[in-house]
Write a protein that holds these residues in place. Structure first.
Motif, short mmCIF file in Angstrom:
data_model
loop_
_atom_site.label_atom_id
_atom_site.label_comp_id
_atom_site.label_asym_id
_atom_site.label_seq_id
_atom_site.Cartn_x
_atom_site.Cartn_y
_atom_site.Cartn_z
N SER A 7 6.49 -6.90 3.25
CA SER A 7 5.54 -5.83 2.94
C SER A 7 6.32 -4.53 2.85
O SER A 7 7.27 -4.31 3.60
N THR A 8 5.93 -3.68 1.90
CA THR A 8 6.56 -2.37 1.73
C THR A 8 5.44 -1.35 1.57
O THR A 8 4.71 -1.38 0.58
N ARG A 9 5.27 -0.51 2.56
CA ARG A 9 4.21 0.49 2.55
C ARG A 9 4.83 1.87 2.74
O ARG A 9 5.85 2.00 3.43
N ALA A 10 4.21 2.88 2.15
CA ALA A 10 4.87 4.19 2.15
C ALA A 10 3.87 5.32 2.11
O ALA A 10 2.69 5.13 1.75
N ILE A 11 4.35 6.50 2.47
CA ILE A 11 3.51 7.70 2.47
C ILE A 11 4.41 8.92 2.24
O ILE A 11 5.59 8.90 2.59
N TRP B 135 0.82 -1.20 0.00
CA TRP B 135 0.00 0.00 0.00
C TRP B 135 0.87 1.26 0.00
O TRP B 135 1.78 1.41 0.80
N GLY B 136 0.58 2.17 -0.89
CA GLY B 136 1.24 3.47 -0.92
C GLY B 136 2.62 3.49 -1.54
O GLY B 136 3.17 4.57 -1.81
N ALA B 137 3.21 2.33 -1.77
CA ALA B 137 4.59 2.27 -2.27
C ALA B 137 4.61 2.23 -3.79
O ALA B 137 3.74 1.64 -4.43
#
Length: 218
Positions: free
Chosen positions: A52-56, A28-30
């Motif tokens: 998992s790799t999530r970013a903002i 999500w977000g990445a």
């Protein structure tokens, strides 16, 4: 027949989840580049069963973001900026603060942070750049990377790498993955709001710096 139909339906659901839902949940977000990138902390668990790799994007510089990472953890640390009531149902004693706690701004490699029965050991603590911890059993690494975009904004990337040594661990992880997105998305927005407020307050009153109260709105 009912059992067979149920097994078929469960199998179809699992296949559908793996094919269509798992990637957006885990990333999500990445961006594609962020998902593919080698990031600080990857070397701590090179052979992972899941990642998992999530970013903002945060409208603040890395120095306004890192303090919230440095102090994460159960009381008396700063919490996890997510749904405290859910975390506390698990006995984690999380109380998310809206202020920077100066006493926790200098985490050291080797320091432990309580997170239930499996302690987290700080492995990377690079102000303004990266923060990573590894579970005491070695099966989980949680790492944050801060990328300065050069325009006053920061990409905050959260990466979880985990090893699932038992079959029951692999089965149990499937329902946990969507739940982890709910919690981590709230956390990322929580850090974003606090960092942006900290940056805004510093512009208004530079002498306030880290002593200011941050907004609790996420």
């Amino acid at each position: 027949m009912v059992l067979i139909a149920g097994a078929v339906a469960a199998g179809a659901a699992a296949v559908g989840y793996q094919r269509f839902l798992r990637q957006p949940i885990m990333n999500w977000g990445a961006t594609d580049d962020e998902v593919a990138a080698t990031l600080p902390g990857d070397e701590l668990l090179s052979e992972a069963d899941g990642v998992s790799t999530r970013a903002i994007t945060i409208e603040a510089k890395p120095e306004h973001v890192y303090p919230w990472l440095a102090q994460m953890g159960p009381m008396p640390r700063g919490g996890a900026y997510t749904y405290d009531w859910i975390e506390n149902l698990l006995g984690l004693n999380m109380h998310s603060t809206d202020v920077v706690l100066e006493e926790f701004q200098h985490p050291a490699v080797g320091e432990t942070i309580g997170l239930g029965p499996n302690k987290m050991v700080i492995e990377i603590a690079e102000p303004g750049h990266a923060f990573a911890s590894r579970s005491s059993d070695g099966n989980w690494v949680w790492a944050f990377t801060l990328t300065d975009c050069g325009d006053g904004t920061t990409r905050l990337i959260s990466r979880n790498r985990f090893r699932l040594p038992r079959v029951r661990d692999r089965i149990g992880m499937l329902p946990m993955e969507p739940g982890s997105l709910v919690m981590e998305r709230k956390m990322l927005f929580g850090i974003k709001a606090r960092a942006e407020h900290l940056a805004a307050m510093e512009k208004q009153s530079p002498v306030a710096e880290l002593a200011t109260t941050a907004s609790s709105e996420t």
